[in-house]
Write a protein that holds these residues in place. Structure first.
Motif, PDB file in Angstrom:
ATOM      1  N   GLY A 101       0.816  -1.216   0.000  1.00  0.00           N
ATOM      2  CA  GLY A 101       0.000   0.000   0.000  1.00  0.00           C
ATOM      3  C   GLY A 101       0.847   1.263   0.000  1.00  0.00           C
ATOM      4  O   GLY A 101       1.809   1.381   0.755  1.00  0.00           O
ATOM      5  N   ARG A 102       0.490   2.212  -0.850  1.00  0.00           N
ATOM      6  CA  ARG A 102       1.253   3.455  -0.976  1.00  0.00           C
ATOM      7  C   ARG A 102       0.680   4.591  -0.133  1.00  0.00           C
ATOM      8  O   ARG A 102       1.077   5.744  -0.276  1.00  0.00           O
ATOM      9  CB  ARG A 102       1.296   3.889  -2.448  1.00  0.00           C
ATOM     10  CG  ARG A 102       1.848   2.837  -3.429  1.00  0.00           C
ATOM     11  CD  ARG A 102       3.291   2.471  -3.158  1.00  0.00           C
ATOM     12  NE  ARG A 102       3.880   1.736  -4.270  1.00  0.00           N
ATOM     13  CZ  ARG A 102       4.625   0.631  -4.149  1.00  0.00           C
ATOM     14  NH1 ARG A 102       4.863   0.116  -2.971  1.00  0.00           N
ATOM     15  NH2 ARG A 102       5.148   0.046  -5.216  1.00  0.00           N
ATOM     16  N   GLY A 103      -0.299   4.266   0.725  1.00  0.00           N
ATOM     17  CA  GLY A 103      -0.923   5.307   1.543  1.00  0.00           C
ATOM     18  C   GLY A 103      -0.154   5.633   2.812  1.00  0.00           C
ATOM     19  O   GLY A 103      -0.506   6.553   3.533  1.00  0.00           O
ATOM     20  N   PHE A 160       1.079  -1.863   3.776  1.00  0.00           N
ATOM     21  CA  PHE A 160       0.473  -3.188   3.943  1.00  0.00           C
ATOM     22  C   PHE A 160       0.309  -3.857   2.572  1.00  0.00           C
ATOM     23  O   PHE A 160      -0.114  -3.204   1.621  1.00  0.00           O
ATOM     24  CB  PHE A 160      -0.889  -3.059   4.635  1.00  0.00           C
ATOM     25  CG  PHE A 160      -1.410  -4.382   5.103  1.00  0.00           C
ATOM     26  CD1 PHE A 160      -0.992  -4.918   6.315  1.00  0.00           C
ATOM     27  CD2 PHE A 160      -2.288  -5.114   4.307  1.00  0.00           C
ATOM     28  CE1 PHE A 160      -1.446  -6.159   6.738  1.00  0.00           C
ATOM     29  CE2 PHE A 160      -2.743  -6.358   4.734  1.00  0.00           C
ATOM     30  CZ  PHE A 160      -2.331  -6.890   5.941  1.00  0.00           C
ATOM     31  N   ASN A 171      -8.823   5.900  -1.264  1.00  0.00           N
ATOM     32  CA  ASN A 171      -8.481   7.006  -0.396  1.00  0.00           C
ATOM     33  C   ASN A 171      -7.700   8.053  -1.198  1.00  0.00           C
ATOM     34  O   ASN A 171      -6.517   7.870  -1.482  1.00  0.00           O
ATOM     35  CB  ASN A 171      -7.649   6.458   0.770  1.00  0.00           C
ATOM     36  CG  ASN A 171      -7.427   7.480   1.860  1.00  0.00           C
ATOM     37  OD1 ASN A 171      -7.590   8.669   1.633  1.00  0.00           O
ATOM     38  ND2 ASN A 171      -7.050   7.014   3.038  1.00  0.00           N
ATOM     39  N   ASP A 176      -7.663  11.292  -0.164  1.00  0.00           N
ATOM     40  CA  ASP A 176      -7.776  12.443   0.743  1.00  0.00           C
ATOM     41  C   ASP A 176      -6.470  13.248   0.799  1.00  0.00           C
ATOM     42  O   ASP A 176      -6.478  14.420   1.167  1.00  0.00           O
ATOM     43  CB  ASP A 176      -8.168  11.970   2.140  1.00  0.00           C
ATOM     44  CG  ASP A 176      -8.665  13.113   3.004  1.00  0.00           C
ATOM     45  OD1 ASP A 176      -9.622  13.782   2.569  1.00  0.00           O
ATOM     46  OD2 ASP A 176      -8.098  13.372   4.080  1.00  0.00           O
ATOM     47  N   GLU A 177      -5.381  12.604   0.446  1.00  0.00           N
ATOM     48  CA  GLU A 177      -4.038  13.212   0.421  1.00  0.00           C
ATOM     49  C   GLU A 177      -3.885  14.546   1.160  1.00  0.00           C
ATOM     50  O   GLU A 177      -3.894  15.616   0.550  1.00  0.00           O
ATOM     51  CB  GLU A 177      -3.556  13.391  -1.034  1.00  0.00           C
ATOM     52  CG  GLU A 177      -2.093  13.817  -1.096  1.00  0.00           C
ATOM     53  CD  GLU A 177      -1.438  13.541  -2.432  1.00  0.00           C
ATOM     54  OE1 GLU A 177      -1.660  14.263  -3.395  1.00  0.00           O
ATOM     55  OE2 GLU A 177      -0.663  12.556  -2.497  1.00  0.00           O
ATOM     56  N   SER A 178      -3.734  14.453   2.482  1.00  0.00           N
ATOM     57  CA  SER A 178      -3.604  15.680   3.283  1.00  0.00           C
ATOM     58  C   SER A 178      -2.422  15.657   4.236  1.00  0.00           C
ATOM     59  O   SER A 178      -2.229  16.602   5.000  1.00  0.00           O
ATOM     60  CB  SER A 178      -4.873  15.910   4.104  1.00  0.00           C
ATOM     61  OG  SER A 178      -6.015  15.880   3.273  1.00  0.00           O
ATOM     62  N   TYR A 193      -8.203  16.594   7.716  1.00  0.00           N
ATOM     63  CA  TYR A 193      -7.083  15.666   7.539  1.00  0.00           C
ATOM     64  C   TYR A 193      -7.428  14.288   8.086  1.00  0.00           C
ATOM     65  O   TYR A 193      -7.058  13.272   7.499  1.00  0.00           O
ATOM     66  CB  TYR A 193      -5.865  16.253   8.262  1.00  0.00           C
ATOM     67  CG  TYR A 193      -4.707  15.323   8.496  1.00  0.00           C
ATOM     68  CD1 TYR A 193      -4.048  14.693   7.437  1.00  0.00           C
ATOM     69  CD2 TYR A 193      -4.216  15.099   9.788  1.00  0.00           C
ATOM     70  CE1 TYR A 193      -2.952  13.872   7.669  1.00  0.00           C
ATOM     71  CE2 TYR A 193      -3.124  14.283  10.018  1.00  0.00           C
ATOM     72  CZ  TYR A 193      -2.490  13.671   8.959  1.00  0.00           C
ATOM     73  OH  TYR A 193      -1.409  12.855   9.197  1.00  0.00           O
ATOM     74  N   GLU A 202      -7.585   8.953   7.492  1.00  0.00           N
ATOM     75  CA  GLU A 202      -7.504   7.724   8.298  1.00  0.00           C
ATOM     76  C   GLU A 202      -8.678   6.866   7.868  1.00  0.00           C
ATOM     77  O   GLU A 202      -9.814   7.322   7.846  1.00  0.00           O
ATOM     78  CB  GLU A 202      -7.548   8.090   9.783  1.00  0.00           C
ATOM     79  CG  GLU A 202      -7.139   6.987  10.726  1.00  0.00           C
ATOM     80  CD  GLU A 202      -8.167   5.884  10.913  1.00  0.00           C
ATOM     81  OE1 GLU A 202      -7.784   4.739  11.173  1.00  0.00           O
ATOM     82  OE2 GLU A 202      -9.386   6.170  10.789  1.00  0.00           O
ATOM     83  N   GLU A 203      -8.404   5.606   7.544  1.00  0.00           N
ATOM     84  CA  GLU A 203      -9.408   4.854   6.785  1.00  0.00           C
ATOM     85  C   GLU A 203     -10.756   4.668   7.480  1.00  0.00           C
ATOM     86  O   GLU A 203     -11.792   4.676   6.824  1.00  0.00           O
ATOM     87  CB  GLU A 203      -8.843   3.512   6.333  1.00  0.00           C
ATOM     88  CG  GLU A 203      -8.397   2.605   7.467  1.00  0.00           C
ATOM     89  CD  GLU A 203      -7.727   1.328   6.946  1.00  0.00           C
ATOM     90  OE1 GLU A 203      -7.312   1.296   5.782  1.00  0.00           O
ATOM     91  OE2 GLU A 203      -7.637   0.365   7.726  1.00  0.00           O
ATOM     92  N   VAL A 213     -10.084  -0.535   1.700  1.00  0.00           N
ATOM     93  CA  VAL A 213      -9.686   0.862   1.523  1.00  0.00           C
ATOM     94  C   VAL A 213      -8.248   0.862   1.031  1.00  0.00           C
ATOM     95  O   VAL A 213      -7.374   0.285   1.677  1.00  0.00           O
ATOM     96  CB  VAL A 213      -9.770   1.664   2.837  1.00  0.00           C
ATOM     97  CG1 VAL A 213      -9.409   3.134   2.582  1.00  0.00           C
ATOM     98  CG2 VAL A 213     -11.155   1.560   3.463  1.00  0.00           C
ATOM     99  N   ASN A 214      -8.018   1.474  -0.113  1.00  0.00           N
ATOM    100  CA  ASN A 214      -6.671   1.565  -0.669  1.00  0.00           C
ATOM    101  C   ASN A 214      -6.363   2.981  -1.123  1.00  0.00           C
ATOM    102  O   ASN A 214      -7.261   3.724  -1.543  1.00  0.00           O
ATOM    103  CB  ASN A 214      -6.508   0.650  -1.897  1.00  0.00           C
ATOM    104  CG  ASN A 214      -5.997  -0.748  -1.560  1.00  0.00           C
ATOM    105  OD1 ASN A 214      -6.503  -1.742  -2.063  1.00  0.00           O
ATOM    106  ND2 ASN A 214      -4.988  -0.839  -0.717  1.00  0.00           N
ATOM    107  N   SER A 246      -1.771   2.982  -4.909  1.00  0.00           N
ATOM    108  CA  SER A 246      -1.826   1.510  -4.831  1.00  0.00           C
ATOM    109  C   SER A 246      -2.716   0.978  -5.942  1.00  0.00           C
ATOM    110  O   SER A 246      -2.334   0.072  -6.682  1.00  0.00           O
ATOM    111  CB  SER A 246      -2.392   1.045  -3.486  1.00  0.00           C
ATOM    112  OG  SER A 246      -1.832   1.737  -2.402  1.00  0.00           O
ATOM    113  N   ALA A 290      -3.618   6.778  14.604  1.00  0.00           N
ATOM    114  CA  ALA A 290      -2.224   7.122  14.300  1.00  0.00           C
ATOM    115  C   ALA A 290      -1.979   8.615  14.164  1.00  0.00           C
ATOM    116  O   ALA A 290      -0.827   9.042  14.088  1.00  0.00           O
ATOM    117  CB  ALA A 290      -1.784   6.392  13.041  1.00  0.00           C
TER     118      ALA A 290
END
Ligand SMILES: Cc1cc2nc3c(=O)[nH]c(=O)nc-3n(C[C@H](O)[C@H](O)[C@H](O)COP(=O)(O)O)c2cc1C
Ligand code: SF4
Ligand code: FES
Lengths: 435, 210
Positions: free
Chosen positions: A54-56, A60, A82, A84-86, A170, A174-175, A208-209, A213, A389
Motif C-alpha cells: 500500500g502506498r498510503g 500493507f 483514499n 484524501d491526500e492531506s 485531515y 484515516e481509513e 480501503v486503498n 496503490s 495514528a
C-alpha cells in the motif's frame, strides 16, 4: 545510480494525457478487459505475487488485504479509494489524478472485480477543484465507453463508481474516519477490530486503498507480477512516486524503484538550492520522524527507512536547508495536528494543545530548558496511547527534532527567542541572493 | 429561502447516487453552500428533512469540516498555505502581505463581499510552494507581489487564471456546485501537469537518450 522508472507518470507530458482517448492510445483499459476474463481469485493472487504494498503510508501488502474479504458471504462488498491526500508534504496522488484519472478508474475496475464489489467510491479531498473536475469527467467518460456500469466489457459484471468529495479534514484520510465520513457522519476513527475487511462501509466487507496503490494495478495485470517485482528491493517491490519539495534547485515528482536514496534524487534535482546545505528532511510526510544529512544514503524502502528510525510513509521528501529554524518548523506542524485532532480521545486532543503551548513559549523566548523534558514526557503519553495514528504522528517531529537538534532548542532559551531570520528561508530571499 | 422544484430535484439525484441516503450529506452541504454562498439554516433544515434526520445531526457534520462556512464568504475565497513547508518558503509573508493589502484578519471578508481570506493547511502541491488557492483552484509558486496582483485582479472583476485549473477562475458558488458533484464542463481546460510534476519523466527521457 538508480534509473528512474516512469510507469504511472509515463505519459504525463502529453497535453491531453487526462482524456480517455489518450489513455487508450497507450493501451488503457486493456488490463481491465484481461482481468475480467480471469477468476477473481487469480487476480488477487497475481497482485499478491507482485509484492505490491500500500502506498498510503503503512505499506500493507495490497493483495493480502484483498484476500481478507470473505467470499460467498452473500453480502455487499465495497472498494473505497483514499484520495484524501492531506499528510503535510504529500503531493503525489493529486498530480496523478490531474494528469491521468483513468489509470485509477481502470485499477478500481480490476480491484472491485477481484473482491466482488459492485460499488466503488473515490473519496477525494475537497480543496482541489480541478482534480475533482478531471475525476468527474473521467468517470462519466468511462461510463459512456461501457467500462463502468452494467455488464462491463460484456462480462456480465456490474460496477458503479461514485465520486465523493470531502470538505477539509485531515483525519478523514484515516481509513475508518473516512468510512464514517462517507456514511454521512463527522469523520472520527472507529475502534478496530472489526477491521474494514469484515465490517467497513455500512458494516460490510470493505477494502480501503490509496490512489497510487490502485493505480499501480493495471500495469501489474498488463505486464505480470514478475515485471513488477523485478523493480525495487527484497521486501519493497515495484516503482513508486517520490515527491521532492522545499529548498532544492528543482522540486518535483520522481518515479523510481523503491530503495533509491535521497542522495540520488537530490543529484537529479540539482541539489539543495544554490549556496545552501541540507539541514533536515522528512522521508514520508510530517508524521514520519525527521532525518538529517546522516541519512542521505538510507535506502528509501519500507525496511531501510524503519531501520534508520523513521517511516517511509508517503515518500514525501520535504527538504529544509540551514536557514530553517527547526523549532519554528516543528511548532507549525504541531499546530496542524492540534487543529486536525478530531477530539475523540484525550491524549491527542489535550496533548497536542499542550505541545503547542510549550513550543510557542520556546519560540517566543519564554521557554526554559525544562520544557524540553516536558515536551518529551507529553509525547511519551501520547505515543501509543492515542486512539488512532494521528496522535502518534504528532509526536514524530518533536521527538526526532529534539534528538537531532537539542542545541537549537536550548539556543531559543538562552537567546530568549528565535535566533533565525525567517526571511532568509523564503524563496524570495534566494532569488535576491541569486540575482 | 425556499428551494425551487428544480433545486430539490438536484438534491434527490445526489441522494440517489449512494446505497444509503445519509451518505449524501456532504454533497448536499456543498450544494446548499453553492446556492447561498454558505451553509444556511434553511439549508440545514432542508437536508435534515430530505435525509430524515435531526437538524442537530446535520449541523454536527457541517461544523466538523472546515470547507463548510456558516457565514457568507467572498465571491473569491483566497487560501494561503501556511503549513510548514509553504510557510518557510514564503507563505507566512504572503499571508501577512495579503492581510495588510486587503485590511483583513484571518477569515475576514472585504466590505464589498468580493474577497475573503484564510490560512490553509498543506494542499498537496508542496513541489509548487509557496501555494495559494482561490476558490480551491491552484495558484502555484506565488510571491507576495503575485498574490497581491491576484487579489487586485479579483477586485477588478477579472481574476488572473489559475496555474493548473480552468481557463477562468469560477466563483465561490460555482465551485461549491462542482464539489457537490455537478459537472461544469471545464475538465478539459488547463494544463495536464505543471513542470515539477514532469521533472522525473523528463530526466528519465533525457537519460535514456544518451
Ligand atoms: C491521520 C491519518 C491520515 C491519513 N491520510 C491518508 C491519505 O490521505 N491517503 C491515504 O491513502 N492514506 C491515508 N492514511 C492511511 C490510511 O488510514 C490507510 O492506511 C490507507 O488508505 C490504506 O491504503 P493502502 O493500503 O493502499 O496504503 C492516513 C492515516 C492516518 C492515521
Ligand atoms: S488520536 Fe487524535 S485524531 Fe485520532 S481519534 Fe484520538 S483525538 Fe481523534
Ligand atoms: S505545505 Fe503548502 S502545499 Fe504542502
Amino acid at each position: 545510480m538508480t534509473e528512474l522508472t516512469p510507469v504511472l507518470s509515463a505519459h504525463w507530458d502529453e497535453k491531453d494525457s487526462f482524456t480517455i482517448a489518450a489513455y487508450k492510445r497507450h493501451g488503457g483499459y486493456k488490463a481491465a478487459a484481461k482481468a475480467l476474463k480471469m477468476e477473481p481469485d487469480a487476480v488477487i493472487q497475481l497482485v499478491k505475487d507482485s509484492g505490491l504494498r500500500g502506498r498510503g503510508g503503512a505499506g500493507f501488502p495490497t493483495g493480502m488485504k484483498w484476500g481478507f474479504i470473505p467470499q460467498g458471504d452473500n453480502k455487499d462488498h465495497y472498494l473505497v479509494v483514499n484520495a484524501d491526500e492531506s499528510e503535510p508534504g504529500t503531493c503525489k496522488d493529486m498530480p496523478l489524478l490531474m494528469a491521468n484519472p483513468h489509470v485509477l478508474i481502470e485499477g478500481m475496475i480490476i480491484a472491485s472485480y477481484a473482491i466482488r464489489a459492485k460499488y466503488a467510491f473515490v473519496y477525494v479531498r475537497g480543496e482541489v477543484a480541478h482534480v475533482v473536475r478531471r475525476l468527474q469527467q473521467a468517470i462519466e467518460d468511462a461510463y459512456a465507453a461501457g467500462h463502468v456500469g452494467k455488464n462491463i466489457f460484456k462480462s456480465g459484471y456490474d460496477l458503479e463508481i461514485v465520486l465523493h468529495v470531502g470538505a477539509g479534514a485531515y483525519i478523514c484520510g484515516e481509513e475508518t474516519a473516512l468510512l464514517d465520513s462517507l456514511e454521512g457522519f463527522r469523520g472520527q476513527p472507529r475502534l478496530r477490530p472489526p477491521f474494514p475487511a469484515i465490517a467497513g462501509l455500512y458494516a460490510r466487507p470493505t477494502v480501503v486503498n490509496n490512489v497510487e496503490s490502485i493505480a499501480s494495478v493495471p500495469a501489474i495485470i498488463a505486464n505480470g507480477a514478475e515485471w513488477f517485482s523485478a523493480m525495487g528491493t527484497e521486501k519493497s517491490k515495484g516503482m513508486t512516486l517520490y515527491s521532492l519539495s522545499g529548498h532544492v534547485t528543482n522540486p518535483g515528482q520522481f518515479e523510481a524503484p523503491l530503495g533509491i536514496t535521497l542522495r540520488e534524487i537530490l543529484e537529479l534535482a540539482g541539489g539543495v538550492r544554490e549556496g545552501h546545505s541540507l539541514k533536515f528532511w522528512t522521508p514520508g510526510g510530517s508524521s514520519t520522524p525527521l532525518f538529517t544529512v546522516d541519512h542521505l544514503d538510507t535506502p528509501l524502502d519500507y525496511e531501510g527507512v524503519s531501520a534508520a528510525g523513521s517511516m517511509l510513509g508517503t515518500k514525501a521528501l520535504q527538504i529544509f536547508d540551514e536557514t530553517t529554524c527547526v523549532v519554528r518548523a516543528v511548532l507549525r506542524w504541531t499546530e496542524f495536528y492540534k487543529h486536525e485532532s478530531c477530539g475523540k480521545c484525550t491524549p491527542c486532543r489535550e496533548g497536542t494543545w499542550w505541545l503547542v503551548q510549550i513550543l510557542r513559549d520556546l519560540e517566543g523566548g519564554t521557554g526554559t530548558a525544562a520544557d524540553l523534558d516536558k515536551l518529551l514526557d507529553l509525547c511519551d503519553n501520547i505515543m501509543g496511547r492515542s486512539f488512532c495514528a494521528l496522535g502518534d504522528g504528532a509526536t514524530s517531529p518533536i521527538t526526532s527534532s529534539i534528538k537531532y537538534f537539542r542545541d537549537e532548542y536550548i539556543a531559543h532559551v538562552t537567546h530568549k527567542g528565535c535566533p533565525f531570520d525567517s526571511h532568509a528561508s523564503t524563496l524570495f530571499a534566494s532569488a535576491k541572493a541569486g540575482a | 429561502m425556499a428551494y425551487s422544484k428544480q433545486e430539490l430535484s438536484v438534491m434527490d439525484t445526489m441522494i440517489a447516487r449512494y446505497p444509503r441516503p445519509r451518505s449524501a450529506i456532504m454533497p448536499l452541504l456543498h450544494y446548499v453552500q453553492s446556492l447561498a454562498g454558505y451553509v444556511t439554516n434553511d439549508g440545514i433544515e432542508e437536508i435534515a428533512l430530505k435525509l430524515n434526520i435531526a437538524t442537530a445531526e446535520v449541523s454536527a457534520v457541517a461544523t466538523f469540516y472546515t470547507q463548510y462556512k456558516r457565514k457568507p464568504m467572498g465571491e473569491y475565497h483566497v487560501g494561503v498555505c501556511t503549513n510548514t513547508l509553504c510557510a518557510v518558503m514564503g507563505g507566512d509573508e504572503i499571508l501577512a502581505g495579503l492581510k495588510d493589502h486587503l485590511g483583513l484578519e484571518n477569515d475576514g471578508v472585504t466590505a464589498d463581499g468580493k474577497i475573503s481570506i484564510e490560512h490553509i493547511e498543506c494542499n498537496a502541491a508542496c513541489d509548487y510552494a509557496p501555494v495559494v488557492m482561490a476558490n480551491w483552484e491552484f495558484y502555484d509558486n506565488q510571491t507576495v507581489q503575485s498574490a497581491k496582483d491576484l487579489v487586485d485582479s479579483m477586485r477588478k472583476g477579472k481574476p488572473i487564471a489559475p496555474t493548473r485549473g480552468p481557463d477562468a477562475l469560477p466563483t465561490w458558488k460555482q465551485n461549491s456546485a462542482l464539489l457537490a458533484g455537478l459537472n461544469d464542463g471545464h475538465a478539459n481546460e488547463g494544463v495536464q501537469a505543471g513542470e515539477p510534476s514532469l521533472l522525473g519523466l523528463k530526466l528519465s527521457k533525457k537519460g535514456s537518450k544518451k
